[in-house]
Write an enzyme that holds these catalytic residues in place. Structure first.
Site, PDB file in Angstrom:
ATOM      1  N   ALA A 145       0.948  -1.253   0.125  1.00 48.91           N
ATOM      2  CA  ALA A 145      -0.124  -0.053  -0.080  1.00 48.91           C
ATOM      3  C   ALA A 145       1.037   1.385   0.092  1.00 48.91           C
ATOM      4  CB  ALA A 145      -0.871   0.064   1.393  1.00 48.91           C
ATOM      5  N   PRO A 146       0.330   2.258  -0.716  1.00 47.22           N
ATOM      6  CA  PRO A 146      -0.892   2.537  -1.530  1.00 47.22           C
ATOM      7  C   PRO A 146      -0.737   1.740  -2.744  1.00 47.22           C
ATOM      8  CG  PRO A 146       0.368   4.521  -1.684  1.00 47.22           C
ATOM      9  CD  PRO A 146       1.243   3.522  -0.515  1.00 47.22           C
ATOM     10  N   ASP A 185       8.713  -3.757  -0.040  1.00 43.12           N
ATOM     11  CA  ASP A 185       9.117  -2.483   0.536  1.00 43.12           C
ATOM     12  C   ASP A 185       8.555  -2.265   2.184  1.00 43.12           C
ATOM     13  OD1 ASP A 185      10.048   0.031   0.204  1.00 43.12           O
ATOM     14  OD2 ASP A 185       8.006   0.808  -0.971  1.00 43.12           O
ATOM     15  N   LYS A 227      15.965  -0.754   4.858  1.00 40.98           N
ATOM     16  CA  LYS A 227      15.751   0.545   5.069  1.00 40.98           C
ATOM     17  C   LYS A 227      17.074   0.585   6.178  1.00 40.98           C
ATOM     18  CE  LYS A 227      11.770   0.644   3.418  1.00 40.98           C
ATOM     19  NZ  LYS A 227      11.434   1.267   1.979  1.00 40.98           N
TER      20      LYS A 227
HETATM   21  N1  SAM Z   1       5.826   0.037  -1.974  1.00 36.73           N
HETATM   22  C1  SAM Z   1       4.751   0.820  -1.712  1.00 36.73           C
HETATM   23  C2  SAM Z   1       4.098   1.708  -2.797  1.00 36.73           C
HETATM   24  O1  SAM Z   1       4.846   1.555  -3.881  1.00 36.73           O
HETATM   25  O2  SAM Z   1       3.245   2.417  -2.749  1.00 36.73           O
HETATM   26  C3  SAM Z   1       5.021   1.640  -0.414  1.00 36.73           C
HETATM   27  C4  SAM Z   1       5.298   0.817   0.787  1.00 36.73           C
HETATM   28  S1  SAM Z   1       5.361   1.708   2.315  1.00 36.73           S
HETATM   29  C5  SAM Z   1       6.682   2.217   2.377  1.00 36.73           C
HETATM   30  C6  SAM Z   1       5.363   0.220   3.312  1.00 36.73           C
HETATM   31  C7  SAM Z   1       4.202  -0.683   3.782  1.00 36.73           C
HETATM   32  O3  SAM Z   1       4.663  -1.611   4.209  1.00 36.73           O
HETATM   33  C8  SAM Z   1       3.059   0.128   4.400  1.00 36.73           C
HETATM   34  O4  SAM Z   1       1.855   0.319   3.611  1.00 36.73           O
HETATM   35  C9  SAM Z   1       2.825  -0.843   5.591  1.00 36.73           C
HETATM   36  O5  SAM Z   1       1.604  -1.044   5.969  1.00 36.73           O
HETATM   37  C10 SAM Z   1       3.228  -2.048   4.997  1.00 36.73           C
HETATM   38  N2  SAM Z   1       4.074  -3.048   6.105  1.00 36.73           N
HETATM   39  C11 SAM Z   1       4.593  -2.822   7.003  1.00 36.73           C
HETATM   40  N3  SAM Z   1       4.827  -3.876   7.776  1.00 36.73           N
HETATM   41  C12 SAM Z   1       4.089  -5.001   7.080  1.00 36.73           C
HETATM   42  C13 SAM Z   1       3.907  -6.034   7.362  1.00 36.73           C
HETATM   43  N4  SAM Z   1       4.413  -6.970   8.424  1.00 36.73           N
HETATM   44  N5  SAM Z   1       3.161  -6.820   6.560  1.00 36.73           N
HETATM   45  C14 SAM Z   1       2.479  -6.180   5.463  1.00 36.73           C
HETATM   46  N6  SAM Z   1       2.723  -4.971   5.165  1.00 36.73           N
HETATM   47  C15 SAM Z   1       3.458  -4.548   5.921  1.00 36.73           C
END
Ligand code: SAM
Length: 373
Positions: free
Chosen positions: A240-241, A295, A324
């Site tokens: 997300a998003p 990501d 990261k």
């Molecule tokens: N790559 C995405 C884009 O292009 O729009 C952006 C990703 S954002 C940097 C990181 C995402 O990782 C967040 O939406 C967060 O909800 C998700 N996230 C973090 N830990 C997670 C987990 N354990 N399982 C699933 N999603 C996770």
């Protein structure tokens, strides 16, 4: 500079280039603030290659000089470096240039150091830093003035030759230039190592640019053709998003997007996206996929271990993931995490890692089992 009287190259009176101006080593562009990480990487990699050298780096400059053995350029090609956007063979450092005529000493230096190079292109560059960005207008106009002068002296081809050595004139201040050269086969093709990408208006997030750049920088053309084909299947962990999912869909891939957060609704118009609200560290695909991208914002060691497991279990053939790096010693953490990733995978891998232009405090890793790379 004497005017050209005929089309035959004019000899250059070599006087300005002194021994002090000629330097052997590397000039590497990087994200401003990451100079200590790049310096640590170059120092370690040079030592591993058995070549001497020392880094000259200041935080915030946007570049690192690694002064030393002339063979460094061959031993440390750009595509093996993580924190360098571009790596060039350093030729000379010219200080105290007179703003009324910067071209003459530069032409003289090139003529003295590389009389027979016959460069195929000239790039006039500047650091991507607070001090460097104001030099962009100078770099542009100076390039237009220098090209004919170099051509007059037979130092630059009349037409661009894409496979020939390139000359780089790098302004680090209005009166301070680093001269360098690059072999297009072993360096980034883009000025300053930055591919110019525009954010598409349909992209759900700026992160889309990260994956677009990763596909451009970490895969070659043949790999992109072979490994990114319509109908292939992918998972996007932490989707997300939806920027990364959107990039994969534009290549025609079916994507399972894993995130508890919402995806932009228009992603579903393609019919290629399934959204699962699940934990990206626990979810596994019901059958093997072509790609897994990730990501998720998490500790790099935790991400690296899980990514390794995906390859060990054969859940995907190829992966691109972000690590990261909010900590201070990013080169150390990079090495640890990549070692942990490969150890967990337990199979021979082809791995490329890079801090991309669109990466902030992070790096992007692409890996495939050697058999399918
Ligand atoms: N790559 C995405 C884009 O292009 O729009 C952006 C990703 S954002 C940097 C990181 C995402 O990782 C967040 O939406 C967060 O909800 C998700 N996230 C973090 N830990 C997670 C987990 N354990 N399982 C699933 N999603 C996770």
């Amino acid at each position: 500079m004497p005017p050209a009287r005929s089309s035959a190259p004019t000899a250059v009176p070599v006087r300005a280039i002194t021994e002090a101006a000629a330097v052997d080593g590397l000039l590497c562009w990087c994200r401003a603030g990451f100079e200590p990480d790049l310096a640590a990487e170059l120092t370690e990699r040079a030592a591993q290659a058995g070549l001497h050298g020392h880094a000259r780096a200041n935080r915030g400059d946007g570049y690192v000089l690694f002064i030393g053995d002339p063979r460094l350029d061959g031993a440390l090609p750009c595509n093996r470096l993580v924190f360098a956007r571009q790596s060039l063979r350093l030729l000379a450092e010219l200080r105290g240039l007179d703003p009324r005529d910067r071209a003459t000493p530069i032409v003289e230096a090139v003529a003295a150091l590389r009389p027979d190079a016959g460069y195929g292109a000239l790039l006039v560059e500047h650091p991507d830093s607070d001090a460097g960005k104001p030099l962009s207008a100078l770099a542009r106009s100076f390039g237009n003035a220098l090209r004919p002068a170099l051509r007059r002296h037979g130092l630059l081809a009349a037409q661009e030759r894409p496979s020939a050595l390139r000359l780089h004139v790098c302004f680090v201040a209005g009166d301070h230039v680093l001269l360098a050269e690059s072999d297009p086969a072993r360096s980034a093709p883009w000025p300053m190592g930055v591919p110019r990408l525009r954010l598409h208006r349909d992209a759900p997030s700026r992160s889309a640019l990260k994956l677009e750049e990763a596909l451009l920088v970490l895969l070659d053309e043949a790999q992109r053709r072979e490994h990114l084909r319509p109908g292939m299947r992918a998972a996007d962990l932490g989707a997300a998003p939806g920027g990364w999912t959107w990039v994969l869909v534009r290549h025609g891939l079916h994507v399972t997007a894993i995130d508890n957060g919402p995806l932009r609704p228009h992603l579903f118009d393609s019919g290629l996206v399934e959204h699962l609200r699940a934990d990206g560290f626990r979810w596994q695909p019901p059958r093997p996929l072509d790609w897994m991208v990730c990501d998720m914002v998490e500790q790099p060691s935790r991400v690296a271990r899980r990514m390794g497991q995906w390859l060990r279990e054969g859940w995907c053939r190829h992966t691109i993931f972000n690590l990261k790096l909010p900590m201070k010693k990013r080169w150390l953490e990079t090495q640890r995490s990549l070692a942990m990733f490969e150890e967990q995978a337990g199979i021979p891998l082809a791995v490329r890692a890079r801090q991309l232009y669109h990466d902030r405090e992070e790096i992007t890793v692409q890996a495939s089992p050697r058999a399918t790379a």
